[in-house]
Scaffold this motif. Structure first.
Motif: not given
Length: 309
Positions: A130, A132, A135, A138-139, A289, A292
């Motif tokens: 994974r 940035r 990330a 997903t956030q 990672a 998740t």
């Protein structure tokens, strides 16, 4: 994390959704859940909707809600790759997955753009790595909020984390729509809103304009075209309970709770509208990672309380 005590402490902090019968129906009238109010009957019913019945009710264009079971997971695909093929793995009797399905119904262009971007990164780096950008995607998928502003000057107090200025001095701007929540995307936020006492923080994309639907459409286009969400630092934290009318208590003492209305970190900056930040590392450098929400072939997702950066 190898320390058993540390693992136990983390486990205590994990969010656990209340059982269906334990939810106070009044929570479904909160502004945070306004985006899915058309499906309130599915939320307040005594029983969970079956996945196939939910799929028929929502009738998602080009997508099918399919029950997550061993037979489905046997294909070995990443969760996002399966969605790209038209199948959204959905656990029955799950608030998290029910809200995810409702966000797909309410904001399909956003969800499709997030999935397309995730799949491009998976194709480039493989399912076990994974970067940035992933990330950030997903956030936003889990805790994202789209905020629309008419005048970018309204961001000055926000960028300084001057919460009294943003929410109290500028309260009229929230009431008149000069600044407004155009859409709550994060289904983890919705799940956590089932506990009314929970103080939630959204991670926000800000769009300039006068129309909420246009703000959502522009956000979807920017995500799809790689103009947004290359890094989590692009997202502005917003203590949602500070928005006028979003919490029962909003006196000055409330806004001075520094553990929730946090001061800005030294050196923290935010991008201009439709702009980018320049993080101190390569945006697309992948890293190994742990599991998740995007790869749900085994354990269920671990949803933690969103907190301001």
């Amino acid at each position: 994390m190898t320390d058993p005590a540390a693992r136990e402490a983390v486990g205590r902090r994990r969010f656990r959704a209340p059982a269906r019968g334990e939810v106070d129906r009044a929570c479904f009238g909160h502004p945070l859940l306004a985006a899915v109010s058309a499906y309130e009957d599915l939320l307040v019913a005594a029983d969970w909707p079956a996945v196939d019945a939910l799929d028929r009710r929502l009738a998602l264009p080009g997508r099918q809600l399919v029950e997550q079971d061993d037979a489905l997971l046997a294909d070995g695909l990443h969760y996002e790759q399966r969605i790209a093929q038209g199948r959204i793995a959905t656990r029955p009797c799950s608030w998290h997955d029910l809200f995810n399905a409702l966000v797909w119904a309410r904001y399909p262009a956003i969800k499709q753009a997030l999935n397309a971007r995730q799949c491009r990164h998976i194709a480039a780096h493989g399912p076990a790595l994974r970067n940035r950008a992933q990330a950030a995607l997903t956030q936003f998928d889990e805790t994202g909020v789209i905020v629309r502003v008419r005048d970018p000057a309204l961001l000055d107090a926000w960028d300084r984390h001057d919460w009294v200025a943003l929410f109290v001095a500028r309260a009229e701007a929230w009431r008149t729509g000069d600044i407004a929540v155009a859409g709550v995307i994060g289904h983890a936020l919705m799940e956590q809103a089932l506990l009314p006492a929970r103080m939630l923080v959204g991670k926000c994309v800000v769009v300039q304009g006068d129309d909420d639907a246009q703000a959502v459409a522009r956000t979807a286009a920017m995500i799809e075209n790689d103009h947004l969400l290359d890094d989590p630092l692009e997202l502005r934290p917003l203590p949602l309970m500070g928005i006028p009318g979003w919490h029962a208590r909003q006196d000055l003492a409330f806004y001075r709770q520094a553990d929730y209305f946090r001061p800005v970190r030294e050196g923290r900056t935010y991008p201009p509208i439709n702009g980018r930040v320049a993080p101190p590392r390569a945006l697309h450098t992948p890293r190994s990672a742990p599991q998740t929400r995007c790869d749900r072939s085994a354990a269920p997702p671990r949803t933690r309380r969103p907190r301001a950066s």
